[in-house]
Design an enzyme around this catalytic site. Structure first.
Site, PDB file in Angstrom:
ATOM      1  N   LYS A 118     -30.512  17.762   7.550  1.00 27.59           N
ATOM      2  CA  LYS A 118     -30.973  17.205   8.802  1.00 27.59           C
ATOM      3  C   LYS A 118     -31.468  15.787   8.620  1.00 27.59           C
ATOM      4  O   LYS A 118     -31.581  15.020   9.579  1.00 27.59           O
ATOM      5  CB  LYS A 118     -32.125  18.065   9.354  1.00 27.59           C
ATOM      6  CG  LYS A 118     -31.758  19.506   9.574  1.00 27.59           C
ATOM      7  CD  LYS A 118     -33.055  20.313   9.876  1.00 27.59           C
ATOM      8  CE  LYS A 118     -32.748  21.789   9.910  1.00 27.59           C
ATOM      9  NZ  LYS A 118     -33.961  22.611   9.841  1.00 27.59           N
TER      10      LYS A 118
ATOM     11  N   ASP B  24     -29.995  10.514   3.898  1.00 28.56           N
ATOM     12  CA  ASP B  24     -31.356   9.990   3.994  1.00 28.56           C
ATOM     13  C   ASP B  24     -31.860   9.455   2.664  1.00 28.56           C
ATOM     14  O   ASP B  24     -32.379   8.349   2.589  1.00 28.56           O
ATOM     15  CB  ASP B  24     -32.311  11.061   4.561  1.00 28.56           C
ATOM     16  CG  ASP B  24     -32.287  12.385   3.783  1.00 28.56           C
ATOM     17  OD1 ASP B  24     -31.434  12.557   2.888  1.00 28.56           O
ATOM     18  OD2 ASP B  24     -33.116  13.260   4.094  1.00 28.56           O
TER      19      ASP B  24
ATOM     20  N   ASP C 119     -32.161  11.449  -4.663  1.00 27.40           N
ATOM     21  CA  ASP C 119     -33.237  11.676  -5.612  1.00 27.40           C
ATOM     22  C   ASP C 119     -32.588  11.935  -6.982  1.00 27.40           C
ATOM     23  O   ASP C 119     -32.165  10.994  -7.646  1.00 27.40           O
ATOM     24  CB  ASP C 119     -34.056  12.853  -5.061  1.00 27.40           C
ATOM     25  CG  ASP C 119     -35.399  13.055  -5.717  1.00 27.40           C
ATOM     26  OD1 ASP C 119     -36.091  12.063  -5.960  1.00 27.40           O
ATOM     27  OD2 ASP C 119     -35.768  14.210  -5.971  1.00 27.40           O
TER      28      ASP C 119
ATOM     29  N   ARG D   9     -40.192  14.693  11.120  1.00 27.46           N
ATOM     30  CA  ARG D   9     -38.925  13.952  11.029  1.00 27.46           C
ATOM     31  C   ARG D   9     -38.873  12.859  12.094  1.00 27.46           C
ATOM     32  O   ARG D   9     -38.095  11.924  11.999  1.00 27.46           O
ATOM     33  CB  ARG D   9     -37.738  14.893  11.239  1.00 27.46           C
ATOM     34  CG  ARG D   9     -37.574  15.961  10.169  1.00 27.46           C
ATOM     35  CD  ARG D   9     -36.241  16.680  10.371  1.00 27.46           C
ATOM     36  NE  ARG D   9     -36.138  17.920   9.622  1.00 27.46           N
ATOM     37  CZ  ARG D   9     -35.723  18.017   8.359  1.00 27.46           C
ATOM     38  NH1 ARG D   9     -35.373  16.941   7.680  1.00 27.46           N
ATOM     39  NH2 ARG D   9     -35.651  19.188   7.755  1.00 27.46           N
TER      40      ARG D   9
ATOM     41  N   ASP E  76     -38.639  15.306   6.101  1.00 26.51           N
ATOM     42  CA  ASP E  76     -39.661  16.240   6.586  1.00 26.51           C
ATOM     43  C   ASP E  76     -40.723  16.584   5.549  1.00 26.51           C
ATOM     44  O   ASP E  76     -40.521  16.438   4.347  1.00 26.51           O
ATOM     45  CB  ASP E  76     -38.985  17.545   7.006  1.00 26.51           C
ATOM     46  CG  ASP E  76     -38.432  18.304   5.801  1.00 26.51           C
ATOM     47  OD1 ASP E  76     -37.613  17.728   5.064  1.00 26.51           O
ATOM     48  OD2 ASP E  76     -38.838  19.459   5.592  1.00 26.51           O
TER      49      ASP E  76
HETATM   50  P1  IMP Z   1     -31.296  15.354  -4.809  1.00 24.94           P
HETATM   51  O1  IMP Z   1     -30.246  16.411  -4.771  1.00 24.94           O
HETATM   52  O2  IMP Z   1     -32.315  15.610  -5.903  1.00 24.94           O
HETATM   53  O3  IMP Z   1     -30.767  13.947  -4.833  1.00 24.94           O
HETATM   54  O4  IMP Z   1     -32.181  15.578  -3.537  1.00 24.94           O
HETATM   55  C1  IMP Z   1     -31.873  15.141  -2.319  1.00 24.94           C
HETATM   56  C2  IMP Z   1     -32.637  15.924  -1.280  1.00 24.94           C
HETATM   57  O5  IMP Z   1     -33.999  16.200  -1.691  1.00 24.94           O
HETATM   58  C3  IMP Z   1     -32.769  15.073  -0.056  1.00 24.94           C
HETATM   59  O6  IMP Z   1     -31.676  15.255   0.800  1.00 24.94           O
HETATM   60  C4  IMP Z   1     -34.076  15.520   0.520  1.00 24.94           C
HETATM   61  O7  IMP Z   1     -33.862  16.649   1.336  1.00 24.94           O
HETATM   62  C5  IMP Z   1     -34.903  15.958  -0.655  1.00 24.94           C
HETATM   63  N1  IMP Z   1     -35.876  14.903  -1.062  1.00 24.94           N
HETATM   64  C6  IMP Z   1     -35.862  14.186  -2.194  1.00 24.94           C
HETATM   65  N2  IMP Z   1     -36.899  13.333  -2.250  1.00 24.94           N
HETATM   66  C7  IMP Z   1     -37.580  13.514  -1.097  1.00 24.94           C
HETATM   67  C8  IMP Z   1     -38.768  12.907  -0.541  1.00 24.94           C
HETATM   68  O8  IMP Z   1     -39.409  12.017  -1.130  1.00 24.94           O
HETATM   69  N3  IMP Z   1     -39.166  13.366   0.670  1.00 24.94           N
HETATM   70  C9  IMP Z   1     -38.509  14.352   1.349  1.00 24.94           C
HETATM   71  N4  IMP Z   1     -37.382  14.933   0.871  1.00 24.94           N
HETATM   72  C10 IMP Z   1     -36.935  14.520  -0.337  1.00 24.94           C
HETATM   73 MG    MG Z   2     -34.490  18.090   2.491  1.00 28.56          MG
END
Ligand code: IMP
Ligand code: MG
Length: 189
Positions: free
Chosen positions: A47, A105, A108, A170, A164
């Site tokens: 989302k 968005d 990470d 959001r 969120d």
């Molecule tokens: P990744 O797979 O570790 O790159 O994570 C990505 C997902 O983790 C994003 O789409 C977010 O839903 C969540 N995420 C990572 N960092 C944050 C943050 O600082 N705030 C909120 N959601 C986060």
């Molecule tokens: Mg998320």
């Protein structure tokens, strides 16, 4: 009922004006880069990506379609995925031969996007680029080639503007840093 957002807010990391200005720049850049490309399809990752998509597309002057997908990761927490990702809601569009721009968005660890890229690539689009509003380069575990980045940010948990805290906030028009102690960032507990 959730507490008012300012209970969780340590600091505003990116204010509304700065966000909007950068998003306008990204839209201009994307419009220039895709000026001669047909069949542009923006793919919003739900989302979190929906605020960004809706503002970004107002600055994209080339014809395009939009579609949405949602993914989730198993056996992990809200902060970070481990690579075990699954599609919760798939695209409604046949992407074979289309030019895809994925709109996210935040990146990470990179596991979520890595999964999306691999899944969509298998459907043989003509091209695929990535646009993310936020990136936390320090936390990257999978190398991903990102074409458009709004802001590189430090390793802090952020919320607002699509992102969120337990599904709330959001709607905030800015990106805030979570106040340490106010919210249990799952990774750190
Ligand atoms: P990744 O797979 O570790 O790159 O994570 C990505 C997902 O983790 C994003 O789409 C977010 O839903 C969540 N995420 C990572 N960092 C944050 C943050 O600082 N705030 C909120 N959601 C986060
Ligand atoms: Mg998320």
């Amino acid at each position: 009922m959730p507490k008012p957002y300012d209970y969780y807010l340590e600091d505003t990391l990116i204010d509304q004006e700065t966000l909007q200005q950068r998003i306008a720049e990204l839209g201009t850049q994307i419009s220039a880069d895709y000026a001669n490309t047909e069949d542009l399809l923006l793919i919003c990752v739900l989302k979190g990506g929906m605020m960004f998509l809706s503002d970004l597309m107002r600055h994209i002057t080339v014809p395009h379609h939009i579609d949405f997908m949602a993914v989730s990761s198993y056996g992990t927490n809200a902060r970070q995925s481990t690579g075990a990702v699954r599609i919760e809601m798939d695209l409604h569009t046949d992407i074979a031969g289309r030019n895809l721009l994925i709109v996210e968005d935040i990146i990470d660890s990179g596991h979520t996007l890595n999964y999306i890229i691999r899944t969509l690539q298998a459907r043989q689009p003509a091209s695929m680029k990535i646009c993310t509003l936020l990136s936390k380069p320090e936390r990257r575990e999978v190398d991903i080639n990102v074409d458009y980045i709004g802001f590189e940010i430090a390793n802090k948990f952020v919320f607002g503007y699509g992102l969120d805290l337990d599904e709330y906030y959001r709607n905030l028009p800015f990106i805030g840093v979570v106040r340490p102690g106010a919210y249990a960032v799952p990774d750190e507990t």
